[in-house]
Design a protein around this motif. Sequence first.
Motif, short mmCIF file in Angstrom:
data_model
loop_
_atom_site.label_atom_id
_atom_site.label_comp_id
_atom_site.label_asym_id
_atom_site.label_seq_id
_atom_site.Cartn_x
_atom_site.Cartn_y
_atom_site.Cartn_z
N SER A 171 -21.46 35.47 -18.43
CA SER A 171 -21.90 34.09 -18.24
C SER A 171 -22.32 33.86 -16.79
N LYS A 173 -23.33 31.20 -15.51
CA LYS A 173 -22.78 29.90 -15.10
C LYS A 173 -21.37 30.05 -14.56
N THR A 176 -21.45 31.57 -11.01
CA THR A 176 -21.80 30.60 -9.97
C THR A 176 -20.65 29.64 -9.71
N GLN A 177 -19.93 29.27 -10.75
CA GLN A 177 -18.79 28.38 -10.56
C GLN A 177 -17.71 29.03 -9.70
N GLU A 194 -30.11 28.93 -19.01
CA GLU A 194 -29.69 28.05 -20.09
C GLU A 194 -29.69 28.77 -21.44
#
Length: 279
Positions: A171, A173, A176-177, A194
Amino acid sequence: MNKLLTTLLLFLIALSSFAVNPVKEYIDHPENTKMKYEEVDILTSDKYTLKSWICFPNKEDDLHRVLILSYGDTGNMSYWLRQTLEIVKQGYTVVMFDYRGFGKSQAFDTDENTLYYDEFTSDLEAVLKYTKSRFKQKTGIWALSMGTVVATNLYAEESFDYMIAEGFVASPKEITQKINKHLTKQMVLPPSAEQYEKKLSRLSLPILLFAGDRDGLTTPEDSYRVKFLNPKSDIVIFKGGHLQGFQALSKDYHGQRYIEAINKFYNTVFLENSTSANH
């Protein structure tokens, strides 16, 4: 240093290296080895020129298997030459290349706060098409860290036979988190991110995953998530952090058990299954 502190240190090192950081100068070159190689330029669909080294095994060792190296987001292809050399010695043809903006490939503006660029998928696509047209053999992608994102994105557009993956990004995302939280940076993702999880769910080719038990960034759990989605995959867990598999799995020569795992996986998927199907 205790295990918890070591794991934390490895995690922070991995975090800090997870950003586009191209290096133009090579730290090594095939001409410094006894390996047979060819230097070629490959043109992408949007007219970028990529530098490539095609590294060949000795004729008597040739297994007629091809791997394309899709490395991470730091350095250039020369940083992986010594690992490539060992794989070539064991009978593989390895196609190395630099993404646009890296090494001697055509210049491309990048931002260190961007996790990766969609254009890197176009680069790998051009190299894959060149390789498939030149070598009429099973073609796999050896994907490392950010390279696993590029390879996953590519498979949705252009098929290849198998993937050897280390530091698999399940993932972008979540990556980056983690970076934004622990390094107080604001990493950004390209628009295609996305759709990444949908592409991951459609990744149906055979995959061999290497995962470090101390990798807090691309964790073993991430690789198990891939295996859950894809029954054609298998996992090798090693003792170490992010992209330390080759070193951790060395024995009599550098990366011995790493390469042996690749051979076993390839034989199981393509040779043993083929034999079973013929009986």
